[in-house]
Design a protein around this motif. Sequence first.
Motif, PDB file in Angstrom:
ATOM      1  N   PHE A   1       0.771  -1.289   0.110  1.00 14.19           N
ATOM      2  CA  PHE A   1       0.065  -0.123   0.020  1.00 14.19           C
ATOM      3  C   PHE A   1       0.818   1.169  -0.074  1.00 14.19           C
ATOM      4  O   PHE A   1       0.340   2.466  -0.384  1.00 14.19           O
ATOM      5  CB  PHE A   1      -1.025  -0.120   1.101  1.00 14.19           C
ATOM      6  CG  PHE A   1      -2.263  -1.045   0.881  1.00 14.19           C
ATOM      7  CD1 PHE A   1      -2.227  -2.093   1.564  1.00 14.19           C
ATOM      8  CD2 PHE A   1      -3.137  -0.756   0.071  1.00 14.19           C
ATOM      9  CE1 PHE A   1      -3.415  -2.865   1.401  1.00 14.19           C
ATOM     10  CE2 PHE A   1      -4.129  -1.587  -0.357  1.00 14.19           C
ATOM     11  CZ  PHE A   1      -4.347  -2.812   0.412  1.00 14.19           C
ATOM     12  N   GLN A   2       2.423   0.857   0.339  1.00 16.49           N
ATOM     13  CA  GLN A   2       2.988   2.209   0.205  1.00 16.49           C
ATOM     14  C   GLN A   2       3.083   2.637  -1.254  1.00 16.49           C
ATOM     15  O   GLN A   2       3.834   2.030  -1.811  1.00 16.49           O
ATOM     16  CB  GLN A   2       4.154   2.080   0.758  1.00 16.49           C
ATOM     17  CG  GLN A   2       5.252   3.437   1.063  1.00 16.49           C
ATOM     18  CD  GLN A   2       6.658   3.147   1.216  1.00 16.49           C
ATOM     19  OE1 GLN A   2       6.923   1.874   1.562  1.00 16.49           O
ATOM     20  NE2 GLN A   2       7.248   4.312   1.124  1.00 16.49           N
ATOM     21  N   LYS A   3       2.487   3.697  -1.461  1.00 15.09           N
ATOM     22  CA  LYS A   3       2.568   4.360  -2.880  1.00 15.09           C
ATOM     23  C   LYS A   3       4.048   4.735  -3.015  1.00 15.09           C
ATOM     24  O   LYS A   3       4.444   5.694  -2.336  1.00 15.09           O
ATOM     25  CB  LYS A   3       1.515   5.329  -3.315  1.00 15.09           C
ATOM     26  CG  LYS A   3       1.483   5.453  -5.071  1.00 15.09           C
ATOM     27  CD  LYS A   3       0.120   6.479  -5.027  1.00 15.09           C
ATOM     28  CE  LYS A   3       0.473   7.426  -6.362  1.00 15.09           C
ATOM     29  NZ  LYS A   3       1.690   8.077  -6.538  1.00 15.09           N
ATOM     30  N   LYS A   4       4.591   4.509  -4.390  1.00 17.29           N
ATOM     31  CA  LYS A   4       6.060   5.070  -4.534  1.00 17.29           C
ATOM     32  C   LYS A   4       5.591   6.551  -5.102  1.00 17.29           C
ATOM     33  O   LYS A   4       4.528   6.922  -5.752  1.00 17.29           O
ATOM     34  CB  LYS A   4       6.823   4.421  -5.699  1.00 17.29           C
ATOM     35  CG  LYS A   4       7.337   2.966  -5.395  1.00 17.29           C
ATOM     36  CD  LYS A   4       7.888   2.837  -6.360  1.00 17.29           C
ATOM     37  CE  LYS A   4       8.692   1.251  -6.022  1.00 17.29           C
ATOM     38  NZ  LYS A   4       9.404   0.686  -7.225  1.00 17.29           N
ATOM     39  N   ASN A   5       6.306   7.496  -4.728  1.00 20.00           N
ATOM     40  CA  ASN A   5       6.358   8.933  -5.390  1.00 20.00           C
ATOM     41  C   ASN A   5       6.911   8.779  -6.794  1.00 20.00           C
ATOM     42  O   ASN A   5       8.062   8.333  -7.125  1.00 20.00           O
ATOM     43  CB  ASN A   5       7.478   9.866  -4.504  1.00 20.00           C
ATOM     44  CG  ASN A   5       6.732   9.977  -3.403  1.00 20.00           C
ATOM     45  OD1 ASN A   5       5.658  10.740  -3.206  1.00 20.00           O
ATOM     46  ND2 ASN A   5       7.356   9.807  -2.231  1.00 20.00           N
ATOM     47  N   LYS A   6       6.079   9.121  -7.667  1.00 22.65           N
ATOM     48  CA  LYS A   6       6.438   8.984  -9.018  1.00 22.65           C
ATOM     49  C   LYS A   6       6.976  10.519  -9.518  1.00 22.65           C
ATOM     50  O   LYS A   6       6.336  11.501  -9.337  1.00 22.65           O
ATOM     51  CB  LYS A   6       5.092   8.768 -10.050  1.00 22.65           C
ATOM     52  CG  LYS A   6       5.828   8.977 -11.610  1.00 22.65           C
ATOM     53  CD  LYS A   6       4.466   8.482 -12.469  1.00 22.65           C
ATOM     54  CE  LYS A   6       4.136   6.887 -12.447  1.00 22.65           C
ATOM     55  NZ  LYS A   6       2.959   6.623 -13.571  1.00 22.65           N
ATOM     56  N   VAL A   7       8.466  10.501  -9.855  1.00 27.68           N
ATOM     57  CA  VAL A   7       9.143  11.589 -10.259  1.00 27.68           C
ATOM     58  C   VAL A   7       9.387  11.618 -11.720  1.00 27.68           C
ATOM     59  O   VAL A   7       9.926  10.935 -12.298  1.00 27.68           O
ATOM     60  CB  VAL A   7      10.456  11.928  -9.690  1.00 27.68           C
ATOM     61  CG1 VAL A   7      11.063  13.065  -9.959  1.00 27.68           C
ATOM     62  CG2 VAL A   7      10.277  11.503  -8.053  1.00 27.68           C
ATOM     63  N   ILE A   8       8.683  12.691 -12.503  1.00 30.42           N
ATOM     64  CA  ILE A   8       9.033  12.950 -13.668  1.00 30.42           C
ATOM     65  C   ILE A   8       9.924  14.063 -14.208  1.00 30.42           C
ATOM     66  O   ILE A   8       9.592  15.095 -13.620  1.00 30.42           O
ATOM     67  CB  ILE A   8       7.625  13.158 -14.674  1.00 30.42           C
ATOM     68  CG1 ILE A   8       6.580  11.862 -14.451  1.00 30.42           C
ATOM     69  CG2 ILE A   8       7.908  13.176 -15.901  1.00 30.42           C
ATOM     70  CD1 ILE A   8       5.542  12.137 -15.266  1.00 30.42           C
ATOM     71  N   PHE A   9      10.767  13.742 -14.906  1.00 30.34           N
ATOM     72  CA  PHE A   9      11.842  14.727 -15.318  1.00 30.34           C
ATOM     73  C   PHE A   9      11.411  15.082 -16.605  1.00 30.34           C
ATOM     74  O   PHE A   9      11.338  14.518 -17.502  1.00 30.34           O
ATOM     75  CB  PHE A   9      13.264  13.882 -15.351  1.00 30.34           C
ATOM     76  CG  PHE A   9      13.822  13.750 -13.885  1.00 30.34           C
ATOM     77  CD1 PHE A   9      14.244  14.800 -13.201  1.00 30.34           C
ATOM     78  CD2 PHE A   9      13.831  12.462 -13.493  1.00 30.34           C
ATOM     79  CE1 PHE A   9      14.927  14.089 -11.975  1.00 30.34           C
ATOM     80  CE2 PHE A   9      14.092  12.141 -12.401  1.00 30.34           C
ATOM     81  CZ  PHE A   9      14.624  13.069 -11.565  1.00 30.34           C
ATOM     82  N   PHE A  10      11.172  16.417 -16.842  1.00 33.33           N
ATOM     83  CA  PHE A  10      10.389  17.016 -17.861  1.00 33.33           C
ATOM     84  C   PHE A  10      11.177  17.795 -18.954  1.00 33.33           C
ATOM     85  O   PHE A  10      11.447  18.971 -18.117  1.00 33.33           O
ATOM     86  CB  PHE A  10       9.144  17.550 -17.548  1.00 33.33           C
ATOM     87  CG  PHE A  10       7.856  17.863 -18.719  1.00 33.33           C
ATOM     88  CD1 PHE A  10       7.664  17.132 -19.701  1.00 33.33           C
ATOM     89  CD2 PHE A  10       7.150  18.883 -18.617  1.00 33.33           C
ATOM     90  CE1 PHE A  10       6.742  17.213 -20.547  1.00 33.33           C
ATOM     91  CE2 PHE A  10       5.931  19.137 -19.306  1.00 33.33           C
ATOM     92  CZ  PHE A  10       5.869  18.452 -20.209  1.00 33.33           C
ATOM     93  N   GLY A  11      11.714  17.610 -19.981  1.00 32.99           N
ATOM     94  CA  GLY A  11      12.636  18.480 -20.550  1.00 32.99           C
ATOM     95  C   GLY A  11      13.163  18.176 -22.119  1.00 32.99           C
ATOM     96  O   GLY A  11      12.200  17.721 -22.800  1.00 32.99           O
ATOM     97  N   ASP A  12      14.240  18.481 -22.251  1.00 35.42           N
ATOM     98  CA  ASP A  12      14.767  18.155 -23.609  1.00 35.42           C
ATOM     99  C   ASP A  12      15.722  17.219 -23.750  1.00 35.42           C
ATOM    100  O   ASP A  12      15.748  16.083 -23.292  1.00 35.42           O
ATOM    101  CB  ASP A  12      15.391  19.772 -24.152  1.00 35.42           C
ATOM    102  CG  ASP A  12      16.355  20.086 -23.151  1.00 35.42           C
ATOM    103  OD1 ASP A  12      17.105  19.057 -22.623  1.00 35.42           O
ATOM    104  OD2 ASP A  12      16.612  21.410 -23.093  1.00 35.42           O
TER     105      ASP A  12
END
Lengths: 221, 221, 221, 221
Positions: A18-29
């Motif tokens: 149940f521990q949801k992972k933190n989803k980290v998105i790197f948004f770039g070029d």
Amino acid sequence: MKKLILLLPIIIGMAFTFQKKNKVIFFGDSITEAGVKAGGYIVRVDSMCKAEGKSNSYEFVGAGISGNKVYDLYLRMEDDVLVKNPDIVIIYIGVNDVWHKSSFGTGTDADKFEKFYQAIINRLKAKNIKIALCTPAAIGEKTDFSNQQDGDLNKYSNIIRSIAAKNNLPLIDLRKLFLDYNLKNNSENKDRGILTTDGVHLNATGNQFVADQMWKTVKGF
Amino acid sequence: MKKLILLLPIIIGMAFTFQKKNKVIFFGDSITEAGVKAGGYIVRVDSMCKAEGKSNSYEFVGAGISGNKVYDLYLRMEDDVLVKNPDIVIIYIGVNDVWHKSSFGTGTDADKFEKFYQAIINRLKAKNIKIALCTPAAIGEKTDFSNQQDGDLNKYSNIIRSIAAKNNLPLIDLRKLFLDYNLKNNSENKDRGILTTDGVHLNATGNQFVADQMWKTVKGF
Amino acid sequence: MKKLILLLPIIIGMAFTFQKKNKVIFFGDSITEAGVKAGGYIVRVDSMCKAEGKSNSYEFVGAGISGNKVYDLYLRMEDDVLVKNPDIVIIYIGVNDVWHKSSFGTGTDADKFEKFYQAIINRLKAKNIKIALCTPAAIGEKTDFSNQQDGDLNKYSNIIRSIAAKNNLPLIDLRKLFLDYNLKNNSENKDRGILTTDGVHLNATGNQFVADQMWKTVKGF
Amino acid sequence: MKKLILLLPIIIGMAFTFQKKNKVIFFGDSITEAGVKAGGYIVRVDSMCKAEGKSNSYEFVGAGISGNKVYDLYLRMEDDVLVKNPDIVIIYIGVNDVWHKSSFGTGTDADKFEKFYQAIINRLKAKNIKIALCTPAAIGEKTDFSNQQDGDLNKYSNIIRSIAAKNNLPLIDLRKLFLDYNLKNNSENKDRGILTTDGVHLNATGNQFVADQMWKTVKGF
């Protein structure tokens, strides 16, 4: 009592489930596009995360496309970011907005750079997504501000710093950090080869340098 | 004895007649074109020269044309400089070579800037003309190197500094001098209004500032 | 008598020796630089000349340098053209003056293109050198005027046509000739591959096409 | 019977009340911004509509902002178009996407022009809004394709024509219509003054010319 003991592993398992992972998105070029390749900064963030035993807490996603400017991010943010329901988005854009002025005549006006950047933030905020901003690190590594685009890159970095302040968002000031690093490690005033391969794209040292900053910021949320 | 007394004014007159004035040509763009107008830097050099009682020693000529880049100077140097047999030529060029890149797509490549600059010097040297070089002062007066063209202007200033060194010529480093002045007098980081009206063209303070440098250099030959 | 017979071949030989060849210099950019390589248009002109038994009348010299614009020709015309005492100079320039506007921000203003072009002609005329002018053939071979630089290339071609008319000089209107050829042979409106490899530089067909025009013009003087 | 007679005006009034007008939004740049001013093309469409007694059927709204490129339309389409619930949107954009390449270095890449244009259409279609597209008329009115941006403007017009065809949308091909008109009415090959004041912005004739096309298209839906 016996029952409880038997149940314990299951409960612990459920806790992990149940521990949801933190989803980290790197948004770039292109710099971010390369980040998911072997030795790339996103791969390195992931490795550091694992080494610190936090791989159950974070998940890292690269969303970089070569040649992207701020308005390209805006156009594709629904498909490439929002539908993935991220917890954290790190925006790393600006090099092409400046660079493409002289190489193709298709850079981004300063006022529109700000508008689109703020519009991206507004849409992320509306979904309660945590945000961090990066300044564009370099187009050329010379330390005496004689790289052709230094003035404009400083100008656009100032815009991003101002947006971060106005929106009360964490800033990863790569522009400043790269310069500081180069002032210490680039005594020959070379235009590449310290943190980048070509003045723009990260070499191994550069990828680790960026990864360190990114990981520190992610943990700081 | 009597005769000598009578002749004295004539002899002195002849002395003045035969004392050739040093002809100084300021060779440049719109900044220099404005230099011969009321309050312009060339007019101010002339005034200082007179105030110091040296008007018999120097003659100042403006040869600035709006929009000129280094190759324009090269093209018109025969007609506008060499035929006038100057003793001293002060070259003040570079703003448009950088600026016109983004405003018209017609700036000057760095390698060609250097080639044409050296070619001008070679032709002046061949006539034993004394030469001084100026770096382009500013396109925007912000002091944190966030004026759009700061990087490129620094790059082209470096080229001129290098040419001055190679050719053993005096350098009037307006780029550096303007920045130093602004660091002291432009605490609000404004992009114009300190030494310029519009970031490029000189206001009264700027004209006097440049005139001071020019006059000092002329006397130093 | 006997002596005379013996001398005859020598006299004839001397006659050939003293017949000065017409030196033809092709003065231009990368297209001309490639002209002296195997299959290049200058090599082909030379072959046609030999095939017509005229190799004692003409000598062909390539003076093309990659990336050159009109003012580069002006700068190097003393060293690369005048010192070689040519009889005929064929000027083939203009592609980079237009193209570099969008790719580097360093194209040539239209009014300055005209000025430098005329200045080159003036210096050639002063030495009684015969001159022919070429319009820049193509940046892209599409026939509906939808190649990015078509408008500007037409504009600069018009300038060259006007210079040819004013100076009463033969014009090799490659711009028009290429378009006419493409209208017949490029029914798919492709941007390359008909007379060029990349829209600009000549393929085998293009080199022969240009060679035909050049040779015709040279013989016409 | 008496009652019915009394009610008749009320019923007719209700009929008028319930007849919803077609809201037409003109979505574009400075040309459209000027369209709502006295003599502007939108004002003229409105006048023609009234003259034909159709003012109960149509309502015209200008949504033009000076300097806008295709991505600016995309950014502001929610606020300036969608919230107004239009029935018809006429998109008239493209001049600045081309023009700003050479004047500021901030034009729009061809592939991104197409992407943003399609994205605008997708969002309008999703709301069942009727759409018509315009090609950018002119940057310079010369008829021999020697206006600097002619090639690029033709290229971007081709993109719009292709988008119209793919999406099965009506096209107001101002680019072609302006050229045809100029071929008949601009025999001196002037770059302005026929349908425009400055090569881009509409004079009285140009505003009426565009109004005629717009009104015809609106009635055709």
